[in-house]
Design a protein around this motif. Structure first.
Motif, PDB file in Angstrom:
ATOM      1  N   ALA A  70     -85.925 -47.805  -9.111  1.00  0.00           N
ATOM      2  CA  ALA A  70     -86.134 -46.356  -9.187  1.00  0.00           C
ATOM      3  C   ALA A  70     -87.499 -45.974  -8.651  1.00  0.00           C
ATOM      4  CB  ALA A  70     -86.002 -45.896 -10.637  1.00  0.00           C
ATOM      5  N   THR A  71     -87.606 -44.730  -8.222  1.00  0.00           N
ATOM      6  CA  THR A  71     -88.904 -44.177  -7.837  1.00  0.00           C
ATOM      7  C   THR A  71     -89.097 -42.847  -8.537  1.00  0.00           C
ATOM      8  OG1 THR A  71     -87.917 -43.051  -5.952  1.00  0.00           O
ATOM      9  CG2 THR A  71     -88.933 -45.202  -5.510  1.00  0.00           C
ATOM     10  N   SER A  72     -90.353 -42.455  -8.656  1.00  0.00           N
ATOM     11  CA  SER A  72     -90.683 -41.101  -9.106  1.00  0.00           C
ATOM     12  C   SER A  72     -91.584 -40.488  -8.034  1.00  0.00           C
ATOM     13  CB  SER A  72     -91.432 -41.161 -10.443  1.00  0.00           C
ATOM     14  OG  SER A  72     -91.966 -39.882 -10.741  1.00  0.00           O
ATOM     15  N   THR A 131     -73.443 -45.456  -9.033  1.00  0.00           N
ATOM     16  CA  THR A 131     -74.130 -45.904  -7.821  1.00  0.00           C
ATOM     17  C   THR A 131     -75.592 -45.464  -7.772  1.00  0.00           C
ATOM     18  OG1 THR A 131     -72.023 -45.694  -6.674  1.00  0.00           O
ATOM     19  CG2 THR A 131     -73.984 -45.896  -5.293  1.00  0.00           C
ATOM     20  N   ARG A 132     -75.808 -44.144  -7.758  1.00  0.00           N
ATOM     21  CA  ARG A 132     -77.186 -43.651  -7.683  1.00  0.00           C
ATOM     22  C   ARG A 132     -77.264 -42.254  -8.300  1.00  0.00           C
ATOM     23  NH1 ARG A 132     -75.241 -42.865  -2.428  1.00  0.00           N
ATOM     24  NH2 ARG A 132     -75.379 -40.685  -1.782  1.00  0.00           N
ATOM     25  N   ALA A 133     -78.493 -41.856  -8.628  1.00  0.00           N
ATOM     26  CA  ALA A 133     -78.665 -40.518  -9.211  1.00  0.00           C
ATOM     27  C   ALA A 133     -80.083 -40.039  -8.961  1.00  0.00           C
ATOM     28  CB  ALA A 133     -78.385 -40.543 -10.713  1.00  0.00           C
ATOM     29  N   THR A 134     -80.223 -38.725  -8.923  1.00  0.00           N
ATOM     30  CA  THR A 134     -81.541 -38.095  -8.822  1.00  0.00           C
ATOM     31  C   THR A 134     -81.645 -37.081  -9.961  1.00  0.00           C
ATOM     32  OG1 THR A 134     -81.415 -38.290  -6.423  1.00  0.00           O
ATOM     33  CG2 THR A 134     -83.089 -36.807  -7.290  1.00  0.00           C
ATOM     34  N   ALA A 135     -82.776 -37.097 -10.658  1.00  0.00           N
ATOM     35  CA  ALA A 135     -82.978 -36.132 -11.741  1.00  0.00           C
ATOM     36  C   ALA A 135     -84.377 -35.542 -11.601  1.00  0.00           C
ATOM     37  CB  ALA A 135     -82.831 -36.813 -13.095  1.00  0.00           C
ATOM     38  N   THR A 164     -89.478 -36.010  -9.444  1.00  0.00           N
ATOM     39  CA  THR A 164     -88.119 -36.322  -9.004  1.00  0.00           C
ATOM     40  C   THR A 164     -87.895 -37.813  -9.179  1.00  0.00           C
ATOM     41  OG1 THR A 164     -88.237 -34.542  -7.381  1.00  0.00           O
ATOM     42  CG2 THR A 164     -86.501 -36.182  -7.062  1.00  0.00           C
ATOM     43  N   TYR A 165     -86.940 -38.143 -10.044  1.00  0.00           N
ATOM     44  CA  TYR A 165     -86.621 -39.547 -10.306  1.00  0.00           C
ATOM     45  C   TYR A 165     -85.385 -39.925  -9.493  1.00  0.00           C
ATOM     46  CZ  TYR A 165     -89.412 -38.665 -14.560  1.00  0.00           C
ATOM     47  OH  TYR A 165     -90.396 -38.318 -15.445  1.00  0.00           O
ATOM     48  N   ARG A 166     -85.524 -40.956  -8.663  1.00  0.00           N
ATOM     49  CA  ARG A 166     -84.360 -41.443  -7.894  1.00  0.00           C
ATOM     50  C   ARG A 166     -84.030 -42.853  -8.353  1.00  0.00           C
ATOM     51  NH1 ARG A 166     -87.302 -38.660  -3.964  1.00  0.00           N
ATOM     52  NH2 ARG A 166     -86.203 -36.787  -3.270  1.00  0.00           N
ATOM     53  N   VAL A 167     -82.804 -43.010  -8.764  1.00  0.00           N
ATOM     54  CA  VAL A 167     -82.365 -44.286  -9.339  1.00  0.00           C
ATOM     55  C   VAL A 167     -81.226 -44.870  -8.503  1.00  0.00           C
ATOM     56  CG1 VAL A 167     -81.060 -45.234 -11.288  1.00  0.00           C
ATOM     57  CG2 VAL A 167     -83.010 -43.755 -11.718  1.00  0.00           C
ATOM     58  N   GLN A 168     -81.308 -46.134  -8.234  1.00  0.00           N
ATOM     59  CA  GLN A 168     -80.249 -46.823  -7.482  1.00  0.00           C
ATOM     60  C   GLN A 168     -79.765 -48.003  -8.316  1.00  0.00           C
ATOM     61  OE1 GLN A 168     -79.261 -46.106  -4.018  1.00  0.00           O
ATOM     62  NE2 GLN A 168     -77.615 -47.543  -4.563  1.00  0.00           N
ATOM     63  N   VAL A 169     -78.470 -48.058  -8.576  1.00  0.00           N
ATOM     64  CA  VAL A 169     -77.932 -49.211  -9.313  1.00  0.00           C
ATOM     65  C   VAL A 169     -77.928 -50.416  -8.380  1.00  0.00           C
ATOM     66  CG1 VAL A 169     -75.874 -50.200 -10.415  1.00  0.00           C
ATOM     67  CG2 VAL A 169     -76.509 -47.830 -10.870  1.00  0.00           C
ATOM     68  N   GLY A 175     -87.956 -41.177 -19.025  1.00  0.00           N
ATOM     69  CA  GLY A 175     -87.152 -40.267 -18.196  1.00  0.00           C
ATOM     70  C   GLY A 175     -86.345 -41.019 -17.148  1.00  0.00           C
ATOM     71  N   VAL A 176     -86.979 -42.004 -16.527  1.00  0.00           N
ATOM     72  CA  VAL A 176     -86.271 -42.804 -15.510  1.00  0.00           C
ATOM     73  C   VAL A 176     -85.167 -43.620 -16.194  1.00  0.00           C
ATOM     74  CG1 VAL A 176     -86.525 -44.684 -13.835  1.00  0.00           C
ATOM     75  CG2 VAL A 176     -88.243 -42.875 -13.956  1.00  0.00           C
ATOM     76  N   ALA A 177     -85.480 -44.142 -17.382  1.00  0.00           N
ATOM     77  CA  ALA A 177     -84.473 -44.926 -18.122  1.00  0.00           C
ATOM     78  C   ALA A 177     -83.294 -44.033 -18.518  1.00  0.00           C
ATOM     79  CB  ALA A 177     -85.100 -45.557 -19.358  1.00  0.00           C
ATOM     80  N   GLN A 178     -83.572 -42.772 -18.877  1.00  0.00           N
ATOM     81  CA  GLN A 178     -82.474 -41.853 -19.204  1.00  0.00           C
ATOM     82  C   GLN A 178     -81.632 -41.575 -17.957  1.00  0.00           C
ATOM     83  OE1 GLN A 178     -83.972 -38.375 -21.307  1.00  0.00           O
ATOM     84  NE2 GLN A 178     -84.542 -39.596 -23.083  1.00  0.00           N
TER      85      GLN A 178
END
Lengths: 172, 127
Positions: free
Chosen positions: A106-108, A16-20, A89-94, A49-52
């Motif tokens: 995604a955002t950084s 669903t989503r992730a933050t790294a 901080t990378y925030r990714v939403q599927v 990094g966002v792609a990872q």
């Protein structure tokens, strides 16, 4: 040097989503030449990094059965430059996930400041796309997910129930 | 098969989004590869958009039946033979294959697909 462009996940909601986070350090070799008197983290490595962050989220959802590759960078807009000492901080939403691939937004951020925005697409390579060659072994995936703390902080899609280590990582 | 204007409008929006082209470039006759600059990976993006916009499911190979193009019994000298053309026609009844049939070079198939073909594909899926 290993091709890790995130340091750890701080949120991982299965499929669903992730933050790294990525801590930018002057000690990183690429900073020495990019640029000598004005070190900044290259935007291309932020994209990586966002792609990872997103690619591993998609891989984990499929229990690593698919060879997930970044297929298309639909949007990448940068508003400022990451400097040594910054924490990204990378925030990714599927957005979409099916049997052929996935798309994410995604955002950084640097602190509270929006640093960049992305739309990306991942495709699954089929065996005939890459011959018999394995991109990663199950052991590689296991190391990545454990190093990035996925099973310490990960939850199911409800955002509450902790995820368990999938069977594919047991006994290896 | 006449094209439903509502489907055309959504397909047009999809292609504008996925290929970063202007609305007036996306005409029914425009070819996705030649006129709109689509590359192979864009088709995956287009399929994502179509699935979402029309609430349909598109299986891999449904729009581009790779299995037909790579099957030795259907090809000869990089061209589809009569059996291959028949298999393609059966699989893609929504696409006008008249032009392709004149010189059915396997690699040229994707470049012949038009916006109208894409609309007919969606109409076929929704039936």
């Amino acid at each position: 040097m290993r091709w890790y462009w995130i340091d750890r996940y701080t949120e991982f909601v299965r499929g669903t989503r992730a933050t790294a986070v990525k801590c930018v350090s002057l000690a990183e070799e690429h900073m020495h030449d990019h640029f000598n008197h004005y070190p900044i983290m290259p935007h291309s490595l932020v994209v990586e990094g966002v792609a990872q962050t997103g690619g591993l989220l998609v891989s984990e959802f499929n229990e690593c059965r698919e060879k997930v590759v970044l297929a298309k960078l639909t949007k990448a807009v940068f508003y400022c430059e990451p400097r040594p000492g910054d924490v990204l901080t990378y925030r990714v939403q599927v957005q979409y996930l099916n049997a052929n691939g996935a798309s994410i937004t995604a955002t950084s951020h640097i602190g509270d400041k929006l640093h960049a925005e992305f739309d990306m697409m991942f495709a699954y390579l089929r065996d005939n796309d890459f011959g018999d060659k394995e991109l990663f072994t199950m052991q590689d995936y296991k190391h990545l997910f454990f190093n990035f703390h996925v099973y310490d902080i990960g939850t199911e899609a409800d955002g509450v129930t902790p995820i368990s280590v999938p069977d594919c990582f047991k006994n290896i | 098969m006449a094209i439903d204007p509502e489907i055309f409008e959504k397909v047009q929006a999809t292609l504008c989004d996925a290929l970063s082209v202007d609305e007036d470039e996306v005409t029914e006759e425009a070819t996705l590869v030649g006129d709109l600059g689509a590359e192979s990976i864009d088709f995956l993006d287009i399929v994502f958009h179509l699935e979402k916009a029309f609430n349909i499911k598109v299986e891999r190979g449904e729009l581009f039946p790779e299995d037909i193009f790579t099957d030795a019994k259907y090809t000869q000298n990089n061209r589809l033979n009569a059996e291959g053309m028949a298999a393609l026609r059966e699989r893609l009844p929504f696409i006008d294959l008249t032009e392709f049939e004149k010189n059915p070079v396997v690699q040229e198939f994707p470049s012949r697909m038009t916006v109208a073909d894409m609309c007919r594909f969606v109409q076929h899926k929704k039936q």
